[in-house]
Design an enzyme around this catalytic site. Structure first.
Site, PDB file in Angstrom:
ATOM      1  N   TRP A   1      36.947  37.036  37.231  1.00  0.00           N
ATOM      2  CA  TRP A   1      37.942  37.964  37.898  1.00  0.00           C
ATOM      3  C   TRP A   1      38.459  37.738  39.128  1.00  0.00           C
ATOM      4  CZ3 TRP A   1      39.033  43.559  37.157  1.00  0.00           C
ATOM      5  CH2 TRP A   1      39.224  44.041  35.665  1.00  0.00           C
TER       6      TRP A   1
ATOM      7  N   TYR B   1      36.289  31.060  33.787  1.00  0.00           N
ATOM      8  CA  TYR B   1      36.578  32.486  33.476  1.00  0.00           C
ATOM      9  C   TYR B   1      36.132  33.248  34.600  1.00  0.00           C
ATOM     10  CZ  TYR B   1      36.329  36.934  31.455  1.00  0.00           C
ATOM     11  OH  TYR B   1      36.426  38.174  31.128  1.00  0.00           O
TER      12      TYR B   1
HETATM   13  N1  LIG Z   1      25.119  41.767  29.928  1.00  0.00           N
HETATM   14  C1  LIG Z   1      26.378  41.850  29.903  1.00  0.00           C
HETATM   15  N2  LIG Z   1      27.110  40.861  30.703  1.00  0.00           N
HETATM   16  C2  LIG Z   1      28.627  41.062  30.676  1.00  0.00           C
HETATM   17  C3  LIG Z   1      29.255  42.126  30.490  1.00  0.00           C
HETATM   18  C4  LIG Z   1      28.342  42.873  29.852  1.00  0.00           C
HETATM   19  O1  LIG Z   1      28.935  43.981  29.326  1.00  0.00           O
HETATM   20  N3  LIG Z   1      27.088  43.162  29.821  1.00  0.00           N
HETATM   21  N4  LIG Z   1      30.518  42.337  30.442  1.00  0.00           N
HETATM   22  C5  LIG Z   1      31.189  40.986  30.594  1.00  0.00           C
HETATM   23  C6  LIG Z   1      32.549  41.068  31.030  1.00  0.00           C
HETATM   24  S1  LIG Z   1      33.497  42.286  30.298  1.00  0.00           S
HETATM   25  C7  LIG Z   1      33.015  40.424  32.073  1.00  0.00           C
HETATM   26  S2  LIG Z   1      34.926  40.606  32.409  1.00  0.00           S
HETATM   27  C8  LIG Z   1      32.499  39.431  32.865  1.00  0.00           C
HETATM   28  C9  LIG Z   1      32.953  39.449  34.371  1.00  0.00           C
HETATM   29  O2  LIG Z   1      32.575  38.432  34.823  1.00  0.00           O
HETATM   30  P1  LIG Z   1      33.000  37.661  36.186  1.00  0.00           P
HETATM   31  O3  LIG Z   1      34.481  37.796  36.122  1.00  0.00           O
HETATM   32  O4  LIG Z   1      32.733  36.408  36.171  1.00  0.00           O
HETATM   33  O5  LIG Z   1      32.421  38.312  37.361  1.00  0.00           O
HETATM   34  P2  LIG Z   1      32.654  38.521  38.904  1.00  0.00           P
HETATM   35  O6  LIG Z   1      31.314  39.085  39.428  1.00  0.00           O
HETATM   36  O7  LIG Z   1      33.859  39.701  38.949  1.00  0.00           O
HETATM   37  O8  LIG Z   1      32.777  37.254  39.335  1.00  0.00           O
HETATM   38  C10 LIG Z   1      33.888  36.953  40.216  1.00  0.00           C
HETATM   39  C11 LIG Z   1      33.524  36.052  40.998  1.00  0.00           C
HETATM   40  O9  LIG Z   1      34.577  35.488  41.935  1.00  0.00           O
HETATM   41  C12 LIG Z   1      34.338  35.509  43.434  1.00  0.00           C
HETATM   42  N5  LIG Z   1      35.667  35.578  44.098  1.00  0.00           N
HETATM   43  C13 LIG Z   1      36.333  36.873  44.304  1.00  0.00           C
HETATM   44  N6  LIG Z   1      37.584  36.511  44.740  1.00  0.00           N
HETATM   45  C14 LIG Z   1      37.514  35.049  44.721  1.00  0.00           C
HETATM   46  C15 LIG Z   1      38.799  34.359  45.326  1.00  0.00           C
HETATM   47  O10 LIG Z   1      39.707  34.762  45.868  1.00  0.00           O
HETATM   48  N7  LIG Z   1      38.332  32.767  45.020  1.00  0.00           N
HETATM   49  C16 LIG Z   1      37.516  32.452  44.554  1.00  0.00           C
HETATM   50  N8  LIG Z   1      37.105  31.112  44.630  1.00  0.00           N
HETATM   51  N9  LIG Z   1      36.225  33.317  44.104  1.00  0.00           N
HETATM   52  C17 LIG Z   1      36.560  34.605  44.437  1.00  0.00           C
HETATM   53  C18 LIG Z   1      33.460  36.588  43.719  1.00  0.00           C
HETATM   54  O11 LIG Z   1      32.731  36.448  44.652  1.00  0.00           O
HETATM   55  C19 LIG Z   1      32.460  36.476  42.394  1.00  0.00           C
HETATM   56  O12 LIG Z   1      31.612  35.838  42.455  1.00  0.00           O
HETATM   57  O13 LIG Z   1      30.979  39.748  32.818  1.00  0.00           O
HETATM   58  C20 LIG Z   1      30.605  39.875  31.149  1.00  0.00           C
HETATM   59  N10 LIG Z   1      29.414  39.848  31.115  1.00  0.00           N
HETATM   60  N1  LIG Z   2      33.182  50.278  38.013  1.00  0.00           N
HETATM   61  C1  LIG Z   2      33.605  49.307  37.217  1.00  0.00           C
HETATM   62  N2  LIG Z   2      34.348  49.531  36.376  1.00  0.00           N
HETATM   63  C2  LIG Z   2      34.838  48.440  35.342  1.00  0.00           C
HETATM   64  C3  LIG Z   2      33.987  47.415  35.359  1.00  0.00           C
HETATM   65  C4  LIG Z   2      33.108  47.020  36.512  1.00  0.00           C
HETATM   66  O1  LIG Z   2      32.573  46.048  36.665  1.00  0.00           O
HETATM   67  N3  LIG Z   2      32.773  48.141  37.309  1.00  0.00           N
HETATM   68  N4  LIG Z   2      34.258  46.177  34.862  1.00  0.00           N
HETATM   69  C5  LIG Z   2      35.511  46.368  33.992  1.00  0.00           C
HETATM   70  C6  LIG Z   2      35.685  45.325  32.712  1.00  0.00           C
HETATM   71  S1  LIG Z   2      35.787  43.559  33.269  1.00  0.00           S
HETATM   72  C7  LIG Z   2      35.915  45.647  31.684  1.00  0.00           C
HETATM   73  S2  LIG Z   2      35.905  44.541  30.431  1.00  0.00           S
HETATM   74  C8  LIG Z   2      35.677  47.042  31.225  1.00  0.00           C
HETATM   75  C9  LIG Z   2      34.733  47.250  30.023  1.00  0.00           C
HETATM   76  O2  LIG Z   2      34.846  48.374  29.636  1.00  0.00           O
HETATM   77  P1  LIG Z   2      33.790  48.859  28.347  1.00  0.00           P
HETATM   78  O3  LIG Z   2      33.612  47.870  27.570  1.00  0.00           O
HETATM   79  O4  LIG Z   2      34.247  50.183  27.512  1.00  0.00           O
HETATM   80  O5  LIG Z   2      32.603  49.174  29.275  1.00  0.00           O
HETATM   81  P2  LIG Z   2      30.790  49.341  29.094  1.00  0.00           P
HETATM   82  O6  LIG Z   2      30.518  49.993  30.575  1.00  0.00           O
HETATM   83  O7  LIG Z   2      30.207  47.988  29.078  1.00  0.00           O
HETATM   84  O8  LIG Z   2      30.715  50.257  28.019  1.00  0.00           O
HETATM   85  C10 LIG Z   2      31.022  51.471  27.996  1.00  0.00           C
HETATM   86  C11 LIG Z   2      29.942  52.348  27.172  1.00  0.00           C
HETATM   87  O9  LIG Z   2      29.676  51.882  25.901  1.00  0.00           O
HETATM   88  C12 LIG Z   2      28.587  52.175  25.337  1.00  0.00           C
HETATM   89  N5  LIG Z   2      28.329  51.398  24.322  1.00  0.00           N
HETATM   90  C13 LIG Z   2      27.589  50.471  24.496  1.00  0.00           C
HETATM   91  N6  LIG Z   2      27.218  49.723  23.132  1.00  0.00           N
HETATM   92  C14 LIG Z   2      27.454  50.876  22.335  1.00  0.00           C
HETATM   93  C15 LIG Z   2      27.506  50.843  20.850  1.00  0.00           C
HETATM   94  O10 LIG Z   2      26.929  50.093  20.176  1.00  0.00           O
HETATM   95  N7  LIG Z   2      27.919  51.916  20.352  1.00  0.00           N
HETATM   96  C16 LIG Z   2      28.359  52.973  21.101  1.00  0.00           C
HETATM   97  N8  LIG Z   2      28.998  54.251  20.536  1.00  0.00           N
HETATM   98  N9  LIG Z   2      28.592  52.991  22.687  1.00  0.00           N
HETATM   99  C17 LIG Z   2      28.222  51.789  23.073  1.00  0.00           C
HETATM  100  C18 LIG Z   2      27.619  52.269  26.790  1.00  0.00           C
HETATM  101  O11 LIG Z   2      26.744  53.338  26.847  1.00  0.00           O
HETATM  102  C19 LIG Z   2      28.426  51.973  27.962  1.00  0.00           C
HETATM  103  O12 LIG Z   2      28.397  52.948  28.824  1.00  0.00           O
HETATM  104  O13 LIG Z   2      35.078  47.974  32.489  1.00  0.00           O
HETATM  105  C20 LIG Z   2      36.042  47.564  33.547  1.00  0.00           C
HETATM  106  N10 LIG Z   2      35.593  48.804  34.478  1.00  0.00           N
HETATM  107 MO   LIG Z   3      35.581  42.465  31.223  1.00  0.00          MO
END
Ligand SMILES: Nc1nc2c(c(=O)[nH]1)N[C@H]1C(S)=C(S)[C@@H](COP(=O)(O)OP(=O)(O)OC[C@H]3O[C@@H](n4cnc5c(=O)[nH]c(N)nc54)[C@H](O)[C@@H]3O)O[C@H]1N2
Ligand SMILES: Nc1nc2c(c(=O)[nH]1)N[C@H]1C(S)=C(S)[C@@H](COP(=O)(O)OP(=O)(O)OC[C@H]3O[C@@H](n4cnc5c(=O)[nH]c(N)nc54)[C@H](O)[C@@H]3O)O[C@H]1N2
Ligand SMILES: [Mo]
Length: 770
Positions: A112, A110
């Site tokens: 991005w 999994y």
């Molecule tokens: N505590 C907490 N944890 C969370 C979340 C949260 O809200 N709170 N959010 C979750 C969510 S929504 C998501 S989507 C995940 C994201 O989790 P990931 O998608 O696993 O996070 P990234 O840091 O985007 O990891 C992408 C990796 O791919 C590498 N990469 C980039 N381009 C390439 C390429 O072309 N080839 C290869 N082989 N590697 C590449 C980058 O260097 C990086 O290490 O995290 C989750 N974890």
């Molecule tokens: N700049 C930037 N943008 C991103 C990403 C990134 O890594 N960087 N990641 C992308 C990815 S993979 C995803 S999935 C999306 C995620 O999009 P979201 O899931 O919406 O993102 P978060 O920043 O985890 O959460 C948004 C807000 O929800 C609030 N929140 C948390 N828990 C609760 C709760 O229990 N109740 C309420 N009411 N609010 C709560 C927090 O204050 C938080 O700032 O963002 C995407 N956009």
């Molecule tokens: Mo995500």
């Protein structure tokens, strides 16, 4: 000097290239990039953390597969040449599949990765393993696993809620009141998986802020609503939104404002839900007084919100974050019920919005096209896990897990392969993950940087960045296609994911099938031409590949700005039935009730989360940790870059804290603190902010995990990765999604000397071989 186009998840750029170096990245299409990442992209291109050569973990190299798995992350590496690395990698695939079968290989992988249709790491790795005999995969996404499972039971699939999300245009024009649970964070709307042409959210938010619509952000953190929106901030205890929604529903029902005609015609099960709402089944009316106790809001505030729901066209907006919490399916289900009771689903500007502003595309009023991709083929292995059950799987081979009405048996994994994701960023409870990670015989990782996932591998294969290869940036969520041109030669010995896997395919005897005899350019043309055919089918016209490549970008022609999510269903629910069992919105679901999970009944019900500010554990851990998405990077990507490093405090990830909570603990702005609970501890740098409600601390995800004692099981993280603190527990047996937003901690000043951050240094090397 030449000017060439390139793109990434956070924007599109015009690169100035001179003498084989990229001198500058300028915005290609718009200057309104509030999270411009160009500086970070450039200064990490050849930074010390870049992986320059293939490398093998020392104990593994000396002792063979299965040696000293507990030293993953602590052992030094030995650099090797590509042939050696690929021989080991292909040799392991072959050994494992012969000795244990392909069910022993986990390549869910999994993550991005980067933008670009061809060099898409997940497509490439899955194509490779499908041809190698299959692999154990993962289903659903960390982003919205709970939503993906609950929504189809009750209303429609998540994908539909994304591509049909109410557009900003529609909201600006028609919405009178928006109740945004979890806010509409502008920082999140700047990125899009696949690429962004022009960032549109900020302009729309300004427009909406100047209009007559009322925006109410319900969230523990004030800036979840952009300043541009001029929104009202209603703080709520994290993870209690469900109780607030129930109370609002209670007000609608008891004041005769629930739309019974709508509930009758478009929904099923309100009759079963209503007695619960009124307290007839459990003796607890879900009244504002009841919810006030739970949410920490005043009864007046709840009544005011209930009043606001009578203000014309009302939109209930649910952030994805809401469902990344214990029983995260519930606020989603109840959000749907609340919108149904308001009776405006399917009307422009009314009803329900899911994931608005979570990414650039949701709400972006642009045309959408399903672009062609690299074919991945069919996976001969059926075994899978819900994505966030990775540590459970590795720790319990042969064990079982309930998931959406079925029982899954965990396979016995001998080999793990990751390309384009970082589980040491994305997974919860990293100390537990490290234990699990010690189990497999072999871990192969394709990475750009010596980040924590690369450090926890046995065979490390260095990968190019998008600046070192040709590709096409497109996504269904944006109208722009951008040519990603190779700007520079690969750094060090880095190779493209496709070429790495091709090298292994050659050793395993399926190179021709893997490449189909095509090189990079042939693949790009193939992807473009297949997309062109698809475009024709939906009334779009794409130029020839050569024309597109020459021009550098292409914009699809405009689409409908008013999407009216579920409009057809509203117009004719008999002909346009939903895909739920009843064809209607399911306020009561017989299917879910039939699963017999006590944590999920047949309709939404309140139960206290496993950790929250109203529970008993607050005596020890009185602060709720919000580990949301970072403003200064994408997850863990580019944490080593200038943009992210500039935000660090004392070298640590910034943690925002209410001044009152800090004062109680003798903490000042800029202090380095220890954040801890029973699962782990990390250091962080404090930023005082009264925009974070009392009782809550906010530490974004993505600081590269930096264990102080990497050979110990429960090491302090020096840098501020919140996932040493979060719990590795599924949302419920329904979806088994990650529940990162459910987490209590305590914070204390980090007295005495604190270890310096070494996350961005390369690991130790024990020499090199050939
Ligand atoms: N505590 C907490 N944890 C969370 C979340 C949260 O809200 N709170 N959010 C979750 C969510 S929504 C998501 S989507 C995940 C994201 O989790 P990931 O998608 O696993 O996070 P990234 O840091 O985007 O990891 C992408 C990796 O791919 C590498 N990469 C980039 N381009 C390439 C390429 O072309 N080839 C290869 N082989 N590697 C590449 C980058 O260097 C990086 O290490 O995290 C989750 N974890
Ligand atoms: N700049 C930037 N943008 C991103 C990403 C990134 O890594 N960087 N990641 C992308 C990815 S993979 C995803 S999935 C999306 C995620 O999009 P979201 O899931 O919406 O993102 P978060 O920043 O985890 O959460 C948004 C807000 O929800 C609030 N929140 C948390 N828990 C609760 C709760 O229990 N109740 C309420 N009411 N609010 C709560 C927090 O204050 C938080 O700032 O963002 C995407 N956009
Ligand atoms: Mo995500």
């Amino acid at each position: 000097m030449s000017e060439l186009t390139t793109a990434n998840h956070w924007g599109s750029y015009r690169a100035i290239v001179r003498d084989g170096n990229v001198q500058e990245l300028k915005p290609l299409l718009d200057a309104d990039d509030v999270s411009d990442m160009s500086a970070s992209i450039l200064d990490t291109l050849d930074c010390p953390a870049r992986i320059k050569r293939p490398a093998i973990r020392k104990s593994w190299l000396e002792g063979g597969p299965g040696t000293a798995g507990h030293l993953r992350g602590a052992d030094p590496f030995v650099e090797v040449d590509w042939d050696t690395a690929l021989d080991f990698f292909a040799g392991e695939v072959d050994r494992i599949r012969k000795d244990f079968g392909n069910e022993a290989i986990f390549a869910g992988s999994y993550g991005w990765a980067s933008a670009g249709r061809f060099h898409h790491a997940q497509s490439q790795i899955h194509r490779f393993y499908n041809m190698a005999g299959g692999y154990v995969k993962s289903v659903n996404a960390y982003s919205y696993a709970a939503a993906e499972v609950i929504l189809p039971h009750v209303i429609t699939n998540l994908r539909h809620t994304m591509v049909q999300a109410p557009s900003w245009h529609e909201i600006a024009e028609h919405t009178d009141v928006m109740l945004a649970f979890g806010g509409l964070p502008l920082k999140n709307a700047q990125i899009q998986n696949g690429g962004v042409g022009i960032h549109t959210a900020r302009d729309w938010m300004s427009k909406m802020g100047q209009g007559s619509g009322r925006f109410i952000g319900i969230s523990p953190v004030r800036d979840d609503m952009a300043a541009e929106l001029g929104a009202e901030w209603v703080p709520i205890r994290p993870n209690t939104d469900l109780a607030l929604m129930l109370a609002l529903a209670y007000c609608l029902e008891t004041t005769g404002r629930a739309d019974h005609a709508f509930l009758e015609r478009y929904c099923t099960g309100y009759d079963t839900f209503r007695p619960y709402l009124l307290g007839e089944t459990d003796g607890i009316p879900k009244s504002p007084a009841w919810a006030a106790e739970i949410t920490g809001m005043s009864v007046d505030t709840i009544n005011d919100l209930a009043q606001a729901l009578s203000g014309g066209r009302v939109m209930i907006s649910l952030s994805w974050s809401l469902q990344r919490s214990d029983r995260g399916e519930q606020p989603y289900w109840m959000g749907v019920v609340l919108a149904a009771m308001l009776g405006q689903i399917g009307l422009p500007g009314g009803g329900i919005a899911i994931g608005l502003a979570a990414e650039h595309g949701n709400g972006n009023p642009e045309t959408q096209l399903r672009w062609a991709a690299v074919p991945t083929g069919r996976n001969p292995v059926d075994a899978f896990i819900p994505v966030a059950r990775i540590a459970d799987m590795l720790l319990n081979p042969g064990g079982t897990c309930d998931y959406n009405g079925r029982t899954i048996t965990y396979p016995d994994i001998k080999m793990v392969h990751w390309a384009g994701g970082n589980p040491f960023h994305h997974h919860q409870d990293l100390n537990r993950l490290r234990q699990a990670w010690a189990k497999p015989d072999t871990v192969v990782v394709q990475e750009i940087f010596w980040n924590p996932i690369a450090r926890h591998a046995d065979i490390v294969l260095p990968v190019t960045t998008p600046l070192e290869r040709n590709d096409i940036a497109v996504t269904q969520m944006d109208a722009w296609a951008v040519a990603m041109k190779k700007l520079i030669e690969p750094v060090g010995e880095a190779r493209n994911d496709h070429d790495i896997l091709r090298g292994a395919a050659a050793r395993l005897g399926f190179e021709d099938a893997f490449t189909e005899g095509r090189g990079e350019e042939d693949w790009l043309r193939d992807i473009w031409d297949r997309s062109r055919q698809e475009a024709g089918r939906v009334g779009q016209e794409l130029p020839s590949f050569d024309e597109f490549w020459e021009k550098g970008s292409h914009k699809l022609s405009g689409g409908p700005h008013i999407r009216r999510f579920l409009g057809e269903f509203r117009d004719d629910p008999d002909r346009n039935r939903l895909k739920t069992p009843s064809g209607k919105i399911e306020i009561y679901s017989e299917t879910i009730a039939g699963f017999g999970y006590e944590e999920i009944a047949g309709h939404p019900t309140w139960q206290a989360p496993y950790e929250w500010l109203g529970g008993e554990t607050t005596a020890t851990y009185p602060l709720h940790l919000i580990s949301n998405q970072p403003k200064s990077r994408l997850h863990s990507q580019l944490d080593a870059g200038a943009g992210s490093r500039r935000t660090k405090i004392g070298g640590r990830e910034p943690m925002r804290m209410n001044p009152a909570d800090a004062a109680k603990r003798g903490i000042s702005d800029g202090d380095v603190v220890r954040v801890y609970n029973d699962r782990g501890a990390c250091l962080a740098g404090v930023a005082l902010d009264d925009g974070v409600m009392p009782g809550v601390v906010q530490l974004a995800t993505g600081a590269w995990y930096d264990p102080d004692a990497p050979d110990q099981p429960d090491s302090l993280d020096r840098h501020g990765n919140p996932n040493v603190l979060t719990a590795d527990r599924g949302t419920s047996r329904l979806a088994q999604g990650p529940s990162a937003h459910t987490c209590l901690v305590e914070v204390a000043p980090a007295n005495g000397a604190v270890p310096s951050v070494r996350a961005f240094d390369p690991p130790d090397f024990a020499g090199s071989r050939a």
